[in-house]
Design an enzyme around this catalytic site. Sequence first.
Site, PDB file in Angstrom:
ATOM      1  N   THR A 119      -6.584  -2.800  -1.539  1.00 31.42           N
ATOM      2  CA  THR A 119      -6.286  -1.397  -1.865  1.00 31.42           C
ATOM      3  C   THR A 119      -4.801  -1.209  -2.172  1.00 31.42           C
ATOM      4  O   THR A 119      -4.406  -0.138  -2.618  1.00 31.42           O
ATOM      5  CB  THR A 119      -6.684  -0.435  -0.719  1.00 31.42           C
ATOM      6  OG1 THR A 119      -6.064  -0.887   0.495  1.00 31.42           O
ATOM      7  CG2 THR A 119      -8.187  -0.386  -0.535  1.00 31.42           C
ATOM      8  N   ASN A 175      -3.506  -8.581   0.455  1.00 32.94           N
ATOM      9  CA  ASN A 175      -4.482  -9.186  -0.470  1.00 32.94           C
ATOM     10  C   ASN A 175      -4.809  -8.252  -1.635  1.00 32.94           C
ATOM     11  O   ASN A 175      -5.699  -8.539  -2.436  1.00 32.94           O
ATOM     12  CB  ASN A 175      -5.772  -9.602   0.262  1.00 32.94           C
ATOM     13  CG  ASN A 175      -6.557  -8.410   0.757  1.00 32.94           C
ATOM     14  OD1 ASN A 175      -6.044  -7.289   0.778  1.00 32.94           O
ATOM     15  ND2 ASN A 175      -7.787  -8.629   1.174  1.00 32.94           N
ATOM     16  N   TYR A 213     -13.835   2.169  10.345  1.00 31.73           N
ATOM     17  CA  TYR A 213     -12.388   2.400  10.428  1.00 31.73           C
ATOM     18  C   TYR A 213     -11.988   2.827  11.853  1.00 31.73           C
ATOM     19  O   TYR A 213     -11.116   2.215  12.459  1.00 31.73           O
ATOM     20  CB  TYR A 213     -11.992   3.473   9.423  1.00 31.73           C
ATOM     21  CG  TYR A 213     -10.505   3.720   9.323  1.00 31.73           C
ATOM     22  CD1 TYR A 213      -9.650   2.731   8.828  1.00 31.73           C
ATOM     23  CD2 TYR A 213      -9.950   4.932   9.699  1.00 31.73           C
ATOM     24  CE1 TYR A 213      -8.285   2.958   8.716  1.00 31.73           C
ATOM     25  CE2 TYR A 213      -8.582   5.167   9.583  1.00 31.73           C
ATOM     26  CZ  TYR A 213      -7.757   4.182   9.091  1.00 31.73           C
ATOM     27  OH  TYR A 213      -6.406   4.409   8.983  1.00 31.73           O
ATOM     28  N   GLY A 238       0.815  -1.213   0.000  1.00 36.58           N
ATOM     29  CA  GLY A 238       0.000   0.000   0.000  1.00 36.58           C
ATOM     30  C   GLY A 238       0.845   1.259   0.000  1.00 36.58           C
ATOM     31  O   GLY A 238       2.058   1.216  -0.228  1.00 36.58           O
ATOM     32  N   PHE A 239       0.195   2.374   0.276  1.00 32.21           N
ATOM     33  CA  PHE A 239       0.871   3.673   0.187  1.00 32.21           C
ATOM     34  C   PHE A 239       2.065   3.754   1.160  1.00 32.21           C
ATOM     35  O   PHE A 239       3.231   3.784   0.729  1.00 32.21           O
ATOM     36  CB  PHE A 239      -0.171   4.776   0.431  1.00 32.21           C
ATOM     37  CG  PHE A 239       0.390   6.116   0.763  1.00 32.21           C
ATOM     38  CD1 PHE A 239       1.479   6.635   0.069  1.00 32.21           C
ATOM     39  CD2 PHE A 239      -0.176   6.872   1.784  1.00 32.21           C
ATOM     40  CE1 PHE A 239       2.002   7.889   0.387  1.00 32.21           C
ATOM     41  CE2 PHE A 239       0.332   8.126   2.097  1.00 32.21           C
ATOM     42  CZ  PHE A 239       1.418   8.624   1.410  1.00 32.21           C
TER      43      PHE A 239
END
Length: 313
Positions: free
Chosen positions: A35, A32, A146, A10-11
């Site tokens: 994102t 996975n 979240y 990710g980022f």
Amino acid sequence: MNILITGGSGFIGSHLTRHYTNAGHHVWVVDNLITGNKNNLAGISPDLLTFVEQDVSTYDLKDIPHIDIAFNLASPASPVQYKKHPVETMLANAQGSYHLLEFARAGKCDRVVLASTSEVYGDPLEHPQKETYWGNVNPAGVRSCYDEAKRYAEAITITYHMKYQTDVRIARIFNTYGPHMEMDDGRVVSNFITQTLSGKPITIYGDGSQTRSFCYVADMVRGLSALGETEDIAGEIINLGNPNEKTVKELAEIIKQMTNSASEIVFQQIGQDDPKKRKPDISKAKALLQWNPEVPLEDGLVKTIEYFRNKLK
Ligand code: UDP
């Protein structure tokens, strides 16, 4: 060292992965790709990187060898992404954290660093936010999948420390920006840059008076690695972010000016429970980690704008 990074494509995860592989360490990435993006890891030698395509909410890490430091980063993290994948977000933080902590309890990992978030403070009534603040969070709103998942992840992480003496550390990560943000992640920095570069209107939600404090990703990676590597801080919870606070309207004007854009600014409906202000108190990070963000907003934005310019070509 052997490093495990869940959400390592990710980022922030991909920058952290590269930080460790650049230093010659072997990194196991479990992701996975819900994102994350494998392109973020392009060019890293397979001798130093093992990519395991698994969902942390169901995968118990059985194929992973002994790990020195594990970074628990697996979760959708932008409001647009976690609202699109709310159940996956809850399970990645709940079951994913449980699997990693059990892995540590079984003696397979020496340290666990949880990537928590400033969202645990909700719409804060204390400003700036210190680690001692418990937050002002809606448990049943559109951001709860979240916010509450990260609060649960903190709770289970600290519980393993208290009950089993697991060496854990928790980072509360404030707004971070830089290359490898996904163009469509809906975050304010990626939206404003892609909008200005493509001549579309700049969308400010609400009147733009809400504030955020933006940390460049290279600073964040230094903070996270310091949190993982510093001795004798098991059980500590530390804010990581840049205290340079801006209104969303100021950010729009800065990016518009830096991109020489003719885009107009339009005001749109703001989402439910959008925090009105956010700024970290980082005195604990300075004292315990000798960490301080160093990259000024304009410098970080130059690199980020360049990254998006290339993506849009
Ligand atoms: N925001 C905005 N326009 C956009 C995207 C976001 O005005 O196109 C605002 C959003 O309402 C929030 C702030 O910018 O007040 C930061 O939003 P982001 O999604 O980046 O992250 P958050 O800090 O809310 O998790």
